[in-house]
Scaffold this motif. Structure first.
Motif, PDB file in Angstrom:
ATOM      1  N   LEU A 117       0.845  -1.199   0.000  1.00  0.00           N
ATOM      2  CA  LEU A 117       0.000   0.000   0.000  1.00  0.00           C
ATOM      3  C   LEU A 117       0.881   1.249   0.000  1.00  0.00           C
ATOM      4  O   LEU A 117       2.045   1.209   0.386  1.00  0.00           O
ATOM      5  N   ALA A 118       0.292   2.370  -0.391  1.00  0.00           N
ATOM      6  CA  ALA A 118       1.097   3.542  -0.764  1.00  0.00           C
ATOM      7  C   ALA A 118       1.377   4.513   0.376  1.00  0.00           C
ATOM      8  O   ALA A 118       2.031   5.529   0.175  1.00  0.00           O
ATOM      9  N   GLY A 119       0.913   4.221   1.606  1.00  0.00           N
ATOM     10  CA  GLY A 119       0.969   5.205   2.684  1.00  0.00           C
ATOM     11  C   GLY A 119       2.342   5.762   2.978  1.00  0.00           C
ATOM     12  O   GLY A 119       2.477   6.951   3.290  1.00  0.00           O
ATOM     13  N   LEU A 120       3.377   4.925   2.895  1.00  0.00           N
ATOM     14  CA  LEU A 120       4.718   5.432   3.225  1.00  0.00           C
ATOM     15  C   LEU A 120       5.171   6.470   2.201  1.00  0.00           C
ATOM     16  O   LEU A 120       5.824   7.460   2.553  1.00  0.00           O
ATOM     17  N   LEU A 121       4.818   6.263   0.941  1.00  0.00           N
ATOM     18  CA  LEU A 121       5.185   7.256  -0.076  1.00  0.00           C
ATOM     19  C   LEU A 121       4.335   8.515   0.069  1.00  0.00           C
ATOM     20  O   LEU A 121       4.816   9.630  -0.174  1.00  0.00           O
ATOM     21  N   THR A 122       3.093   8.344   0.480  1.00  0.00           N
ATOM     22  CA  THR A 122       2.250   9.518   0.738  1.00  0.00           C
ATOM     23  C   THR A 122       2.864  10.371   1.836  1.00  0.00           C
ATOM     24  O   THR A 122       2.931  11.604   1.735  1.00  0.00           O
ATOM     25  N   GLU A 123       3.329   9.694   2.879  1.00  0.00           N
ATOM     26  CA  GLU A 123       3.972  10.413   3.980  1.00  0.00           C
ATOM     27  C   GLU A 123       5.257  11.085   3.508  1.00  0.00           C
ATOM     28  O   GLU A 123       5.520  12.252   3.818  1.00  0.00           O
ATOM     29  N   ALA A 124       6.057  10.377   2.750  1.00  0.00           N
ATOM     30  CA  ALA A 124       7.308  10.951   2.256  1.00  0.00           C
ATOM     31  C   ALA A 124       7.045  12.163   1.368  1.00  0.00           C
ATOM     32  O   ALA A 124       7.836  13.115   1.348  1.00  0.00           O
ATOM     33  N   ALA A 125       5.934  12.147   0.659  1.00  0.00           N
ATOM     34  CA  ALA A 125       5.637  13.245  -0.262  1.00  0.00           C
ATOM     35  C   ALA A 125       5.352  14.552   0.469  1.00  0.00           C
ATOM     36  O   ALA A 125       5.387  15.625  -0.132  1.00  0.00           O
ATOM     37  N   ALA A 126       5.081  14.478   1.766  1.00  0.00           N
ATOM     38  CA  ALA A 126       4.937  15.713   2.546  1.00  0.00           C
ATOM     39  C   ALA A 126       6.290  16.387   2.762  1.00  0.00           C
ATOM     40  O   ALA A 126       6.359  17.585   3.014  1.00  0.00           O
ATOM     41  N   ASP A 127       7.361  15.613   2.652  1.00  0.00           N
ATOM     42  CA  ASP A 127       8.702  16.121   2.965  1.00  0.00           C
ATOM     43  C   ASP A 127       9.615  16.213   1.744  1.00  0.00           C
ATOM     44  O   ASP A 127      10.624  16.913   1.795  1.00  0.00           O
ATOM     45  N   PHE A 128       9.307  15.467   0.716  1.00  0.00           N
ATOM     46  CA  PHE A 128      10.186  15.405  -0.459  1.00  0.00           C
ATOM     47  C   PHE A 128       9.371  15.610  -1.715  1.00  0.00           C
ATOM     48  O   PHE A 128       8.224  15.199  -1.793  1.00  0.00           O
ATOM     49  N   ARG A 129      10.008  16.200  -2.722  1.00  0.00           N
ATOM     50  CA  ARG A 129       9.437  16.199  -4.065  1.00  0.00           C
ATOM     51  C   ARG A 129      10.349  15.340  -4.922  1.00  0.00           C
ATOM     52  O   ARG A 129      11.565  15.437  -4.836  1.00  0.00           O
TER      53      ARG A 129
END
Ligand SMILES: [Mg+2]
Ligand SMILES: [Zn+2]
Length: 206
Positions: A117-129
């Protein structure tokens, strides 16, 4: 989902290359439900490979399932102690993560962050582009690669950890593809990624 290390100041500016790394079986030897900092063992060549990737412009972001926390096998504090040991060991090579996100839930918890599931990337997207066309995910299991594929990342399966068992499944699942590679280990995967035409100039200049 949970954050061990949040990227700071990385969410501004142009989207660049990010190297997403699974931890167990990719960066360190996979010991089932690792909770003892003394058992942390970085896979040979990984520290130097992380340095090469950063020199070529990659941010390095960990994404890890840690269901041992949700199963009650170890605590968040134990996980933190393992990560502190890993960070100290990587530092001896001049290597580090720019961010690190993990799922602490048991498989039956119904969370949104357990890979694939994608949650970890969703979280990372708050901090990284990041630019998916320049970004890669390196893992040793099908669930790692499924996460990366859904996000449009390049995929590297390594044969450390579960990779040997995963290889035939991956090859059956996806035909040969310019953004799917299989490598013996993370150093070989990084070399293969940096040798691609889109990174050749940066690789030579570092
Ligand atoms: Mg793994
Ligand atoms: Zn989760």
């Amino acid at each position: 989902m949970a954050v061990w290390l949040a990227g700071t100041g990385q969410a501004e500016g142009p989207a660049g290359p990010v190297l997403f790394l699974d931890r167990d079986g990719v960066v360190i030897r996979d010991c089932d439900y690792l909770a003892d900092p003394a058992a942390v063992e970085i896979i040979a060549g990984v520290g130097a490979a992380m340095v090469r990737a950063r020199a070529a412009g990659f941010r390095i972001v960990g994404v890890s399932n840690q269901s041992g926390i949700g199963r009650g096998y170890f605590t968040e504090d134990d996980f933190g102690a393992v990560m502190a040991r890993l960070a100290a060991d990587l530092d001896r090579f001049g290597a580090r993560f720019d961010g690190f996100y993990y799922c602490p839930h048991a498989p039956d918890a119904g969370c949104a962050c357990r890979k694939p599931l994608a949650g970890l990337l969703t979280e990372a997207a708050a901090d990284f582009r990041w630019d998916p066309s320049l970004s890669w995910l390196v893992g040793d299991k099908m669930s790692d690669l499924e996460l990366g594929r859904a996000a449009g990342l390049g995929l590297a399966l390594v044969r450390t950890g579960y990779g040997v068992a995963a290889e035939s499944a991956v090859r059956k699942r996806w035909p040969a593809d310019r953004r799917l590679l299989v490598a013996d280990d993370l150093p070989a995967a990084v070399d293969a990624i940096l040798a691609r035409p889109e990174f050749a100039a940066d690789g030579k200049s570092s």
